[in-house]
Design a protein around this motif. Structure first.
Motif, PDB file in Angstrom:
ATOM      1  N   ARG A  53       0.823  -1.207   0.000  1.00 15.94           N
ATOM      2  CA  ARG A  53       0.000   0.000   0.000  1.00 15.94           C
ATOM      3  C   ARG A  53       0.859   1.259   0.000  1.00 15.94           C
ATOM      4  NH1 ARG A  53      -5.217   1.175   3.763  1.00 15.94           N
ATOM      5  NH2 ARG A  53      -6.410   0.382   2.024  1.00 15.94           N
ATOM      6  N   LEU A  54       1.931   1.253   0.813  1.00 15.05           N
ATOM      7  CA  LEU A  54       2.798   2.436   0.870  1.00 15.05           C
ATOM      8  C   LEU A  54       3.465   2.674  -0.476  1.00 15.05           C
ATOM      9  CD1 LEU A  54       2.343   1.862   3.918  1.00 15.05           C
ATOM     10  CD2 LEU A  54       4.686   2.606   4.301  1.00 15.05           C
ATOM     11  N   THR A  55       3.926   1.596  -1.096  1.00 20.46           N
ATOM     12  CA  THR A  55       4.625   1.735  -2.375  1.00 20.46           C
ATOM     13  C   THR A  55       3.679   2.225  -3.468  1.00 20.46           C
ATOM     14  OG1 THR A  55       6.038  -0.087  -1.694  1.00 20.46           O
ATOM     15  CG2 THR A  55       6.133   0.534  -4.013  1.00 20.46           C
ATOM     16  N   SER A  56       2.465   1.666  -3.519  1.00 14.46           N
ATOM     17  CA  SER A  56       1.527   2.116  -4.548  1.00 14.46           C
ATOM     18  C   SER A  56       1.113   3.567  -4.305  1.00 14.46           C
ATOM     19  CB  SER A  56       0.304   1.196  -4.631  1.00 14.46           C
ATOM     20  OG  SER A  56      -0.282   1.050  -3.385  1.00 14.46           O
ATOM     21  N   PHE A  57       1.083   3.964  -3.039  1.00 12.64           N
ATOM     22  CA  PHE A  57       0.752   5.359  -2.722  1.00 12.64           C
ATOM     23  C   PHE A  57       1.876   6.292  -3.178  1.00 12.64           C
ATOM     24  CE2 PHE A  57      -1.645   8.441  -0.295  1.00 12.64           C
ATOM     25  CZ  PHE A  57      -2.900   7.885  -0.352  1.00 12.64           C
ATOM     26  N   LEU A  58       3.119   5.852  -3.001  1.00 13.15           N
ATOM     27  CA  LEU A  58       4.261   6.646  -3.460  1.00 13.15           C
ATOM     28  C   LEU A  58       4.223   6.778  -4.987  1.00 13.15           C
ATOM     29  CD1 LEU A  58       6.944   8.106  -2.815  1.00 13.15           C
ATOM     30  CD2 LEU A  58       8.085   5.904  -3.060  1.00 13.15           C
ATOM     31  N   ILE A  59       3.868   5.690  -5.669  1.00 11.81           N
ATOM     32  CA  ILE A  59       3.778   5.737  -7.137  1.00 11.81           C
ATOM     33  C   ILE A  59       2.638   6.677  -7.557  1.00 11.81           C
ATOM     34  CG2 ILE A  59       3.359   4.377  -9.239  1.00 11.81           C
ATOM     35  CD1 ILE A  59       4.704   2.007  -7.771  1.00 11.81           C
ATOM     36  N   LEU A  60       1.540   6.653  -6.798  1.00 12.98           N
ATOM     37  CA  LEU A  60       0.434   7.578  -7.083  1.00 12.98           C
ATOM     38  C   LEU A  60       0.920   9.025  -6.971  1.00 12.98           C
ATOM     39  CD1 LEU A  60      -2.640   7.963  -7.636  1.00 12.98           C
ATOM     40  CD2 LEU A  60      -2.961   7.986  -5.165  1.00 12.98           C
ATOM     41  N   PHE A  61       1.743   9.293  -5.942  1.00 10.78           N
ATOM     42  CA  PHE A  61       2.324  10.635  -5.758  1.00 10.78           C
ATOM     43  C   PHE A  61       3.148  11.021  -6.995  1.00 10.78           C
ATOM     44  CE2 PHE A  61       5.957  13.214  -4.215  1.00 10.78           C
ATOM     45  CZ  PHE A  61       5.259  14.326  -3.780  1.00 10.78           C
TER      46      PHE A  61
ATOM     47  N   VAL B 281      -4.634   2.695 -12.301  1.00  8.23           N
ATOM     48  CA  VAL B 281      -4.222   1.381 -11.789  1.00  8.23           C
ATOM     49  C   VAL B 281      -3.616   1.545 -10.385  1.00  8.23           C
ATOM     50  CG1 VAL B 281      -2.637  -0.550 -12.159  1.00  8.23           C
ATOM     51  CG2 VAL B 281      -3.790   0.499 -14.109  1.00  8.23           C
ATOM     52  N   PHE B 282      -2.772   2.576 -10.223  1.00 12.69           N
ATOM     53  CA  PHE B 282      -2.103   2.758  -8.927  1.00 12.69           C
ATOM     54  C   PHE B 282      -3.036   3.372  -7.886  1.00 12.69           C
ATOM     55  CE2 PHE B 282       1.230   2.205 -11.963  1.00 12.69           C
ATOM     56  CZ  PHE B 282       2.009   1.262 -11.318  1.00 12.69           C
ATOM     57  N   ALA B 283      -4.000   4.171  -8.366  1.00 14.45           N
ATOM     58  CA  ALA B 283      -4.990   4.706  -7.426  1.00 14.45           C
ATOM     59  C   ALA B 283      -5.818   3.561  -6.847  1.00 14.45           C
ATOM     60  CB  ALA B 283      -5.885   5.718  -8.133  1.00 14.45           C
ATOM     61  N   VAL B 284      -6.186   2.609  -7.710  1.00 17.13           N
ATOM     62  CA  VAL B 284      -6.956   1.444  -7.244  1.00 17.13           C
ATOM     63  C   VAL B 284      -6.075   0.573  -6.341  1.00 17.13           C
ATOM     64  CG1 VAL B 284      -8.109  -0.689  -7.991  1.00 17.13           C
ATOM     65  CG2 VAL B 284      -8.500   1.432  -9.239  1.00 17.13           C
TER      66      VAL B 284
END
Lengths: 52, 243
Positions: B127-135, B167-170
């Protein structure tokens, strides 16, 4: 009255100061940019009306 | 009641938001203040997390809005791609900086909470990594808008980038469920029976979430108005050059 945050006072304060600070910067940026664009457009239109 | 599509007309949008924006902005200020004051001053310490539980009143609303902002950008981008709805393309553009800041607040408050609770500021958790990618996607989206001179081409390319970033938001919303691993726990709030959070925390959290939602709406309305004016200015300058 400030609540007693115990040994996590630094973490909790940091979270609130950083978050509210970021929100304040965002609001200020949106407002200042909006004002600058509105003034520029008003001046442009006024200027063109003057020449028209 | 005006049809939704009438707001494709910038003049109609500006007239409506003339009175709507101050109302939403005031509501955002009042509701957020109530939620955060209630959460910070009037909630008890958690038996395990101590006072760090108060960070939830910032972290959860910001993370929720980080994802919802991208969802709104997705819908607006689809309106642009399908209906060539100019105001929706400009609304997506205006939402990006707000989503970026919400994501940053989510990351910072998560790190500040994680250090005492998990013993680390950061972990390469799904979750943290996908959130960083969303950023990073937010940064890329804003940079792409800034890099393209022609507004319609900018709207087209950023809309496609928005579809990819979805994709990363989901993932950032459901990563904890997909992989069922990592440090980050599941949803803090759930309608499912046996929900984990007590109403002493849940009530101010709902107020705070509503406040952050209103902040988002107010800033997107204000930003869209600015983008409409900026686009009009650009069109007038271009017309003058051609004359």
């Amino acid at each position: 009255m400030m609540p007693d945050l115990g040994r996590y006072a630094m973490e909790v304060s940091l979270a609130y100061v950083a978050s509210l600070g970021l929100l304040a910067v965002l609001v200020l940026w949106v407002w200042l940019r909006g004002r600058a664009v509105r003034r520029a457009l008003d001046e442009f239109e006024k200027d063109r009306r003057g020449h028209g | 009641m005006a049809s939704f599509w009438e707001y494709a007309n910038p003049l109609k949008f500006m007239r409506t938001t003339d009175w709507l924006l101050p109302v939403v902005a005031m509501a955002a200020l009042v509701v957020t203040a109530i939620g955060l004051i209630w959460g910070f001053f009037l909630t008890p310490d958690d038996f395990r997390q101590g006072a760090t539980v108060k960070i939830v009143f910032l972290h959860v609303p910001a993370a929720m809005m980080a994802i919802n902002a991208w969802a709104m950008m997705l819908v607006a981008s689809l309106f642009w791609l399908i209906r060539r709805h100019h105001v929706s393309a400009l609304a997506a553009k205006a939402a990006a900086p707000v989503g970026l800041v919400m994501t940053l607040i989510g990351l910072i408050t998560g790190a500040v909470w994680g250090q005492p609770m998990w013993g680390t500021w950061w972990a390469w958790d799904p979750r943290l990594t996908s959130f960083l990618i969303l950023f990073l996607f937010y940064l890329g989206y804003i940079a792409l808008w800034a890099a393209i001179e022609d507004p319609d081409t900018g709207a087209d390319l950023t809309a496609v980038l928005c579809l990819v970033g979805t994709v990363f938001a989901v993932l950032s919303r459901y990563a904890a469920l997909f992989w069922n691993q990592g440090l980050h726990q599941g949803a803090s709030l759930s309608v499912a029976p046996g929900t984990r959070m007590d109403w002493a925390y849940k009530a101010p959290l709902y107020v705070s979430m509503t406040g952050f939602g209103l902040i988002f709406v107010a800033l997107v309305l204000a930003g869209t108005r600015t983008e409409i004016r900026a686009r009009r200015m650009k069109a007038l300058v271009a017309r003058e050059r051609m004359a």
